[in-house]
Scaffold this active site. Structure first.
Site, mmCIF file in Angstrom:
data_model
loop_
_atom_site.group_PDB
_atom_site.id
_atom_site.type_symbol
_atom_site.label_atom_id
_atom_site.label_comp_id
_atom_site.label_asym_id
_atom_site.label_seq_id
_atom_site.Cartn_x
_atom_site.Cartn_y
_atom_site.Cartn_z
ATOM 1 C CE LYS A 184 -3.163 3.093 0.922
ATOM 2 N NZ LYS A 184 -2.213 4.219 0.713
ATOM 3 C CD GLU A 260 12.594 0.890 10.252
ATOM 4 O OE1 GLU A 260 13.032 1.856 10.915
ATOM 5 O OE2 GLU A 260 13.132 -0.223 10.255
ATOM 6 C CB CYS A 294 12.258 9.274 9.773
ATOM 7 S SG CYS A 294 12.838 7.872 8.846
ATOM 8 C CD GLU A 391 9.980 12.836 11.926
ATOM 9 O OE1 GLU A 391 8.816 12.436 12.095
ATOM 10 O OE2 GLU A 391 10.882 12.109 11.468
HETATM 11 C C1 SIN Z 1 12.963 7.635 5.855
HETATM 12 O O1 SIN Z 1 13.047 8.844 5.939
HETATM 13 O O2 SIN Z 1 11.907 7.064 6.141
HETATM 14 C C2 SIN Z 1 14.113 6.764 5.399
HETATM 15 C C3 SIN Z 1 15.287 7.491 4.957
HETATM 16 C C4 SIN Z 1 16.414 6.621 4.457
HETATM 17 O O3 SIN Z 1 16.270 5.424 4.191
HETATM 18 O O4 SIN Z 1 17.493 7.163 4.320
#
Ligand code: SIN
Length: 487
Positions: A184, A260, A294, A391
């Protein structure tokens, strides 16, 4: 704004249907639109799945699971390897498509296509190295055998910030392990995943192994899947808030989970650091993907003896970047994904400024109809500014200063998140001391980017659990079966 010939060709070529059980099919609901964040204009309409469509995908995944897990590892490996090659062959078109729907510059999209394809290559190599263990019982009387088996049908929910890499980071190990899957993609950026689906079919992925469900109402469409006993695994990349919700739903079926989630990366520069390198890497850690990552540096802690020089030089670098539609030559920084994200970044900057931070460059939305935000550096950011704990997901670098190692460790660890940290120092003992104390799943020593298909990506605390990539990545898609043998 009229699309160029190339943009139109790439857009026309991408499938706009659901992929269910190896067949492209129209969804049962109305269509949904995909927007160009640089202009706010609609790029195209695609299928919008209902919960019933999603259940058909699960039916297909469940039906294909048994035969797929018996396919030879070498064959699964070869499929991944062919898909890797196809991604490389079509890198320019895939990158253009990604820039159109996501906004990042073409150079960044090309870098992501390389990063994404490398997950397929890495896991094509891992597919033939799934091993169990044979050992003696401590008493010597019997033997212990363990075997690794695919966990079963998986639901892979991917985010909009890395539309290709976050897909291949999940699809690669799922294929290598012998799992069937439903993907998805984020509703803002489904086109790259649809193009990847086509590549995987062309690479020889059997019917039913991969379904792709595009939908504008993720929660409603995914919930029945998460609560169906036939689904065995959920891998999610996205916000901590949504991750918690999915975990709650998945508790009914005790799904194996990988999460994640959000980050709040500290970027720490000690007085003994190589300042040129720290500044160069600060630009990478902050500006990759317009800060919409992230693992983006979210807060800069710089020793007070060099804080002013660091802030001033970083401002010069970020202030010199060119903002614009990512498809245009010379553009370094594209738009944010949507108006909500643009508004949130503006709110965080305003909050910091109200509390005493100084704007050294940028500080406001960009011009035009797209969701632009100017690359921004804020100096003297006070500890109570929201952007030090939330964030940002935007091109904003807040700089705060510190005096002692303990002070900066307390600040860095004083966050609910624990994904990644960046440490700049030339003192090896200090580096080890600080890296051991940081509460994170990953860290960069004198580098501002640690993402690598061969490395285990993942966090601790509210940043989630599970690892993607590296030797660890495939374990998330395998179960261990133990057999006790009486001699
Ligand atoms: C992400 O921001 O979710 C992953 C970033 C990355 O794999 O470098």
């Amino acid at each position: 704004m009229a699309l160029t010939k190339d943009e139109q060709r790439v857009l026309d070529a991408v499938p706009k249907q659901l992929l269910i059980g190896g067949t492209w099919t129209d969804g049962s609901a109305d269509q949904m639109s995909v927007e160009d964040p640089a202009t706010g204009e609609t790029l195209c309409q695609i299928a919008n799945a209902t919960p019933e469509d999603a259940m058909k995908a699960l039916d297909a995944a469940a039906a294909a699971q048994h035969s797929w897990k018996t396919v030879a590892p070498r064959e699964r490996s070869d499929i991944l390897r062919r898909a890797y090659q196809l991604m490389k062959d079509r890198a320019d078109d895939l990158a253009l498509l990604m820039t159109m729907e996501m906004g990042k510059s073409l150079a960044e999209s090309k870098a992501e296509i390389t990063y994404a394809s490398e997950f397929l290559r890495w896991f094509s190599e891992e597919a033939v190295r799934i091993n169990g263990r044979w050992s003696n019982e401590p008493s010597g009387a019997g033997r212990l055998l363990t075997m690794k088996q695919p966990v079963g049908p998986c639901l892979l929910i991917t985010p909009w910030n890395f539309p290709a890499a976050m897909g291949t980071r999940k699809i690669g190990p799922a294929i290598a392990a012998g799992c069937t899957m439903i993907v998805k993609p984020a509703s803002a950026t489904p086109l790259t995943m649809l193009a990847l689906g086509e590549i995987l079919l062309e690479a020889g992925l059997p019917e039913g192994v991969l379904s792709i469900i595009t939908s504008s109402s993720t929660g409603k469409v995914m919930q029945p899947l998460v609560q169906d006993q036939r689904l065995r695994k959920l891998s999610f990349t996205g916000s901590t808030e949504v991750g918690r919700l999915l975990m709650e739903q998945a508790s009914q079926t005790l799904l194996k989970l990988s999460m994640e989630l959000g980050g709040n990366a500290p970027f720490i520069v000690f007085e003994d650091a190589d300042l040129d390198k720290a500044i160069e890497q600060a630009v990478v850690a902050k500006m990759r993907n317009m800060g919409e990552s992230c693992v983006a540096a979210n807060r800069f802690y710089v020793h007070s003896s060099i804080a002013e020089e660091f802030t001033s030089r970083l401002s010069d670098k970020l202030g010199a970047l060119t903002v614009g539609r990512g498809t245009e030559d010379g553009v370094d920084v594209g738009p944010l994904i949507d108006a909500d994200q643009q508004g949130k970044v503006a709110e965080l900057v305003d909050d910091a400024v109200e509390k005493g931070a100084t704007v050294r460059t940028g500080g406001s939305k960009g011009d035009g109809a797209g969701y632009f935000f100017k690359p921004t550096v804020l100096g003297d950011v006070p500890a109570n500014a929201r952007l030090l704990s939330e964030e940002i997901f935007g091109p904003v670098a807040p700089v705060a200063s510190f005096d002692t190692e303990q002070e900066v460790l307390d600040a860095a660890n004083g966050s609910e998140f624990g994904l990644v940290a960046y440490v700049f120092t030339s003192d090896f003992s200090r580096a080890i001391r600080v890296l051991e104390e940081l509460e994170v799943g990953m860290a960069g020593l004198n580098k501002g980017l640690v993402s690598n298909p061969a490395a285990p990506f993942g966090g601790v605390k509210q940043s989630g659990f599970g690892r993607e990539g590296g030797f660890e990545g495939i374990e998330e898609y395998l179960e261990t079966k133990y057999i006790g043998i009486d001699l």
